[in-house]
Design a protein around this motif. Structure first.
Motif, PDB file in Angstrom:
ATOM      1  N   GLY A  10       0.796  -1.227   0.000  1.00  0.00           N
ATOM      2  CA  GLY A  10       0.000   0.000   0.000  1.00  0.00           C
ATOM      3  C   GLY A  10       0.828   1.276   0.000  1.00  0.00           C
ATOM      4  O   GLY A  10       0.469   2.262  -0.643  1.00  0.00           O
ATOM      5  N   VAL A  13       2.099   2.212  -3.518  1.00  0.00           N
ATOM      6  CA  VAL A  13       1.136   2.658  -4.540  1.00  0.00           C
ATOM      7  C   VAL A  13       0.239   3.776  -4.028  1.00  0.00           C
ATOM      8  O   VAL A  13      -0.808   4.056  -4.601  1.00  0.00           O
ATOM      9  CB  VAL A  13       0.245   1.492  -5.049  1.00  0.00           C
ATOM     10  CG1 VAL A  13       1.097   0.446  -5.739  1.00  0.00           C
ATOM     11  CG2 VAL A  13      -0.564   0.855  -3.924  1.00  0.00           C
ATOM     12  N   ARG A  14       0.671   4.459  -2.948  1.00  0.00           N
ATOM     13  CA  ARG A  14      -0.249   5.356  -2.251  1.00  0.00           C
ATOM     14  C   ARG A  14      -0.627   6.611  -3.019  1.00  0.00           C
ATOM     15  O   ARG A  14      -1.642   7.226  -2.726  1.00  0.00           O
ATOM     16  CB  ARG A  14       0.295   5.734  -0.878  1.00  0.00           C
ATOM     17  CG  ARG A  14       1.517   6.634  -0.885  1.00  0.00           C
ATOM     18  CD  ARG A  14       1.971   6.904   0.550  1.00  0.00           C
ATOM     19  NE  ARG A  14       3.132   7.769   0.606  1.00  0.00           N
ATOM     20  CZ  ARG A  14       4.381   7.375   0.447  1.00  0.00           C
ATOM     21  NH1 ARG A  14       4.658   6.095   0.204  1.00  0.00           N
ATOM     22  NH2 ARG A  14       5.382   8.228   0.509  1.00  0.00           N
ATOM     23  N   GLN A  19       3.406   5.501  -7.591  1.00  0.00           N
ATOM     24  CA  GLN A  19       3.079   4.527  -8.635  1.00  0.00           C
ATOM     25  C   GLN A  19       4.026   4.690  -9.829  1.00  0.00           C
ATOM     26  O   GLN A  19       4.354   3.710 -10.496  1.00  0.00           O
ATOM     27  CB  GLN A  19       1.622   4.672  -9.069  1.00  0.00           C
ATOM     28  CG  GLN A  19       0.646   4.170  -8.005  1.00  0.00           C
ATOM     29  CD  GLN A  19      -0.715   3.784  -8.565  1.00  0.00           C
ATOM     30  OE1 GLN A  19      -0.934   3.762  -9.781  1.00  0.00           O
ATOM     31  NE2 GLN A  19      -1.639   3.468  -7.681  1.00  0.00           N
ATOM     32  N   ALA A  42      -4.116  -2.233  -1.819  1.00  0.00           N
ATOM     33  CA  ALA A  42      -4.857  -0.980  -1.879  1.00  0.00           C
ATOM     34  C   ALA A  42      -3.924   0.164  -1.500  1.00  0.00           C
ATOM     35  O   ALA A  42      -2.944  -0.034  -0.785  1.00  0.00           O
ATOM     36  CB  ALA A  42      -6.041  -1.032  -0.920  1.00  0.00           C
ATOM     37  N   MET A  43      -4.200   1.352  -2.011  1.00  0.00           N
ATOM     38  CA  MET A  43      -3.432   2.533  -1.621  1.00  0.00           C
ATOM     39  C   MET A  43      -3.506   2.669  -0.098  1.00  0.00           C
ATOM     40  O   MET A  43      -4.587   2.508   0.482  1.00  0.00           O
ATOM     41  CB  MET A  43      -4.020   3.768  -2.309  1.00  0.00           C
ATOM     42  CG  MET A  43      -3.828   3.731  -3.814  1.00  0.00           C
ATOM     43  SD  MET A  43      -5.054   4.717  -4.724  1.00  0.00           S
ATOM     44  CE  MET A  43      -4.112   6.203  -5.054  1.00  0.00           C
ATOM     45  N   GLU A  46      -6.586   3.219   2.546  1.00  0.00           N
ATOM     46  CA  GLU A  46      -7.894   2.969   1.927  1.00  0.00           C
ATOM     47  C   GLU A  46      -8.642   1.826   2.629  1.00  0.00           C
ATOM     48  O   GLU A  46      -9.831   1.942   2.917  1.00  0.00           O
ATOM     49  CB  GLU A  46      -7.707   2.653   0.433  1.00  0.00           C
ATOM     50  CG  GLU A  46      -8.988   2.451  -0.352  1.00  0.00           C
ATOM     51  CD  GLU A  46      -9.846   3.694  -0.470  1.00  0.00           C
ATOM     52  OE1 GLU A  46      -9.440   4.757   0.028  1.00  0.00           O
ATOM     53  OE2 GLU A  46     -10.950   3.589  -1.032  1.00  0.00           O
ATOM     54  N   GLU A  74      -8.213  -2.540  -3.729  1.00  0.00           N
ATOM     55  CA  GLU A  74      -7.272  -3.077  -4.715  1.00  0.00           C
ATOM     56  C   GLU A  74      -7.781  -2.843  -6.136  1.00  0.00           C
ATOM     57  O   GLU A  74      -7.003  -2.654  -7.069  1.00  0.00           O
ATOM     58  CB  GLU A  74      -7.060  -4.584  -4.505  1.00  0.00           C
ATOM     59  CG  GLU A  74      -6.142  -4.946  -3.351  1.00  0.00           C
ATOM     60  CD  GLU A  74      -6.763  -4.704  -1.998  1.00  0.00           C
ATOM     61  OE1 GLU A  74      -8.008  -4.669  -1.909  1.00  0.00           O
ATOM     62  OE2 GLU A  74      -6.022  -4.521  -1.020  1.00  0.00           O
ATOM     63  N   SER A  77      -6.609   0.669  -7.013  1.00  0.00           N
ATOM     64  CA  SER A  77      -5.165   0.828  -7.261  1.00  0.00           C
ATOM     65  C   SER A  77      -4.750   0.110  -8.550  1.00  0.00           C
ATOM     66  O   SER A  77      -3.909   0.598  -9.295  1.00  0.00           O
ATOM     67  CB  SER A  77      -4.337   0.352  -6.056  1.00  0.00           C
ATOM     68  OG  SER A  77      -4.595  -0.981  -5.755  1.00  0.00           O
ATOM     69  N   CYS A  78      -5.357  -1.041  -8.826  1.00  0.00           N
ATOM     70  CA  CYS A  78      -4.994  -1.789 -10.042  1.00  0.00           C
ATOM     71  C   CYS A  78      -5.455  -1.069 -11.306  1.00  0.00           C
ATOM     72  O   CYS A  78      -4.706  -1.009 -12.289  1.00  0.00           O
ATOM     73  CB  CYS A  78      -5.603  -3.187 -10.006  1.00  0.00           C
ATOM     74  SG  CYS A  78      -4.749  -4.268  -8.847  1.00  0.00           S
TER      75      CYS A  78
ATOM     76  N   TRP B  57      -4.313  10.473 -13.344  1.00  0.00           N
ATOM     77  CA  TRP B  57      -3.363   9.408 -13.667  1.00  0.00           C
ATOM     78  C   TRP B  57      -2.997   9.354 -15.147  1.00  0.00           C
ATOM     79  O   TRP B  57      -1.919   8.930 -15.511  1.00  0.00           O
ATOM     80  CB  TRP B  57      -3.946   8.064 -13.229  1.00  0.00           C
ATOM     81  CG  TRP B  57      -3.276   7.485 -12.030  1.00  0.00           C
ATOM     82  CD1 TRP B  57      -2.471   6.373 -12.026  1.00  0.00           C
ATOM     83  CD2 TRP B  57      -3.331   7.939 -10.669  1.00  0.00           C
ATOM     84  NE1 TRP B  57      -2.031   6.139 -10.745  1.00  0.00           N
ATOM     85  CE2 TRP B  57      -2.535   7.077  -9.884  1.00  0.00           C
ATOM     86  CE3 TRP B  57      -3.961   8.989 -10.020  1.00  0.00           C
ATOM     87  CZ2 TRP B  57      -2.359   7.224  -8.513  1.00  0.00           C
ATOM     88  CZ3 TRP B  57      -3.788   9.143  -8.655  1.00  0.00           C
ATOM     89  CH2 TRP B  57      -3.007   8.280  -7.928  1.00  0.00           C
TER      90      TRP B  57
END
Lengths: 409, 409
Positions: A10, A13-14, A19, A42-43, A46, A74, A77-78, B57
């Motif tokens: 997390g 990727v926050r 990222q 997940a970020m 979250e 997730e 974030s994905c 993004w």
């Protein structure tokens, strides 16, 4: 088809900036011609935000709905990370638990992976070069979303690596690897290059929280080589793999500790057959995790039974056992909250004698009194007064020359 | 098995308090012994928040990833609402697009429903009394998540009602129903009790934004009776249903308007066969929605071609047509951004004459000049100077006695 699995937590990727850093890690094996499976958490923050909503909405939220709720972390974030990669011209897509599919049992909130259909993923890998897979989540036989419990993304990554027979499973984290002990306690702590699954299991359960325990069990079961390393540096981390001769030559690999411990003693328990079950079954029913258990030899048909539990469970433990005082048949219950566990871990112990005596001597030299001892094949654990924790860790680290990186006897 | 479908929008589920109010609406048909399908939107603001992330993004985010991203909005509102219901002891569960499943084509962001497998939903209804279904989302043949476009939850609800042959499809919103015109413009506006699909289509497309157009098309196609009503009151709303005799007896049902209009005129176009295609095909390719089109009779082989486009598309329209000036062969292009459409709608027009002349007379009496006229079977639209919009709406509303609720000639 060479496949590399990479997992990012997390913190990694926050936000967009992080990222982008992760993307550089992902593009490296891709540019070397590998297919890459990126598993994301997940970020950060979250999952807790979503669990907070569930608590607000219900005192006792339905576990299946909680899973559907938190799995969105997730999913988000994905999707975002796949957008980033796609903008670089990479053929990629996000893959959710139900899409992979990562099949699990239906224990919502702590589901276990039962199967991963590698044929569907392999099929996707024909079309895409990078798959961004949602960690932590799967689906049961009814198609409902499940989650694997906290830290489950590590397990997702290892399971995917096992199913796809990946060359390596890289777990990226905010530390550079597994250390001989907590660097915050002991400035001499050194990164371990290679560690066996069993050692890692003992270290993880003792609070060296780099890898989720279940992911290590999974890696051991399916013989997946795991590389624990840092998102924020390029240096190699720690390889978690099968035990080999080099590891066995090393007597002790690390010192772990755990301060979240309390000791309970039942004095003068009637030593009947089945008395242990009478004590520990009611605690198990209350989901209290009993750890070290020591029983003194019986004298006049009476024995003392001592064990440790997490500190948060002490009240519940005492309440449960006091209610059963006459049923179990003990004279007195005493408890001590100011205790800590210190453990010496190493597969080399199997072939080396004298580890225990060396450890006890070192602690005695510093006047650290040992309250309880329990041993396994690859671990010696001492319960001590918790104020001596840091001293004990440093003393043992030094006693086994762990700072030198050549602690082979 | 009696089935009631209820749909609640983002405002109605925006927080715990609102969801508790929604729960009361849902429990009523449940307590009367019906099975209930509750279709929810995302909590208000959430979809925009997620779209904002996508924009941050990527300049050009992958539509499939955007769908996976924004579909989390409904996933969250449904999980939370199911928790609430469950706590009341109701047998219920959340159902996501891929779980229903709501099958769609793969036009991410504006997918169309191709099929709903009612057998799986019927099967769930054996086990559960209430299903909380995520609106706005479905999945394509590859199992990827799709969304139906803004307002798609209305379409989800109507499609589910059609598939399950529900007794009624209730669309809950923040207004009490469909009005004869915008109550903000005309204090005499009156709620309509029953309106036909066709009238509703004309009203919706003209800016009476109570129901998404596609949901009305769907309702018409599968003959689903839709009840548009308020989440925040108990009074009956507006029934949208098949045309019947009572409706035909009413000459005019409502007055709609749309200020988001601009007029473009091509002067002295060479009136060759195919000239219309030459003008409008390039605009269609640019996804510019041309609405009213009027062509004057040809004189000396030359004609004027006038049409309207949304204001935001004016620049693009002019640029496109100027580039084709010699190809199309026109002398001059003029544009006017200060125009608005006002429409008179009613299935009764099919059988009544004199509606147009009455409307034109009423506008003339107020010195409102009509710039363009276009008519259909059940609608008369006038383009006027936009500063007269409010006056024109009130004038027409009065001219057809819509405030009286007995506007039958």
């Amino acid at each position: 088809m060479n496949i590399v699995v990479q997992k990012f937590g997390g913190t990694s990727v926050r936000n967009l900036e992080c990222q982008r850093q992760v993307m550089q890690k992902v593009l490296r094996p891709y540019r070397e011609g590998n297919k890459v499976i990126v598993v994301l958490s997940a970020m950060s923050g979250e999952t807790n935000r979503l669990l907070g909503l569930a608590e607000e909405w219900s005192d006792n939220p339905d576990p299946a709905e909680v899973d559907s709720l938190v799995s969105t972390g997730e999913q988000i974030s994905c999707a975002l990370f796949a957008m980033l990669l796609k903008q670089q011209g990479v053929k990629c897509r996000s893959v959710l638990g139900f899409q992979a599919p990562v099949k699990t049992d239906c224990c919502y909130g702590k589901a276990r992976i039962t199967a991963i259909d590698e044929s569907r993923l392999k099929c996707m890998l024909q079309e895409y070069d990078i798959l961004v897979v949602a960690g932590f989540q799967g689906c049961d036989d009814h198609g409902r979303i499940t989650t694997l419990g906290r830290g489950g993304s590590d397990t997702s990554a290892v399971a995917l690596a096992a199913a796809l027979k990946a060359d390596v499973c890289e777990i990226y984290t905010d530390v550079t690897g597994v250390f001989t002990t907590d660097p915050n306690l002991c400035s001499d702590a050194r990164k371990i290059d290679r560690v066996s699954y069993d050692e890692m299991l003992e270290m993880a359960s003792m609070g060296a929280k780099v890898l989720q325990i279940r992911s290590v069990e999974f890696a051991k079961k399916y013989n997946v080589t795991v590389h624990v390393r840092s998102t924020f540096s390029d240096e190699p981390g720690t390889i978690v793999t099968q035990e080999d001769e080099n590891m066995e030559a090393v007597m002790v690999s690390g010192i772990a500790y755990d301060k979240d411990q309390a000791r309970i003693t039942l004095i003068h328990v009637k030593d009947n057959p089945g008395v242990s079950a009478q004590i520990f079954s009611p605690l198990a029913e209350k989901k209290i995790l009993v750890d070290m258990i020591v029983q003194n030899p019986s004298k006049d048909g009476l024995t003392d039974m001592t064990f440790t539990v997490p500190r948060a469970d002490v009240k519940q433990t005492i309440k449960t056992l006091e209610a059963l005082k006459y049923e179990i048949g003990y004279e007195e219950l005493s408890s001590n909250l100011n205790v800590a566990k210190v453990s010496i871990i190493g597969v080399g112990m199997r072939n080396h004698s004298g580890v225990a005596s060396k450890a006890f001597r070192a602690l005695a030299d510093e006047n650290v009194n040992i309250l309880m001892i329990s041993t396994s094949e690859i671990k010696i654990t001492c319960l001590i007064d918790d104020k001596y924790t840091e001293l004990a860790v440093r003393t043992l680290h030094k006693a086994f020359n762990l700072e030198e990186g050549k602690h082979i006897e």
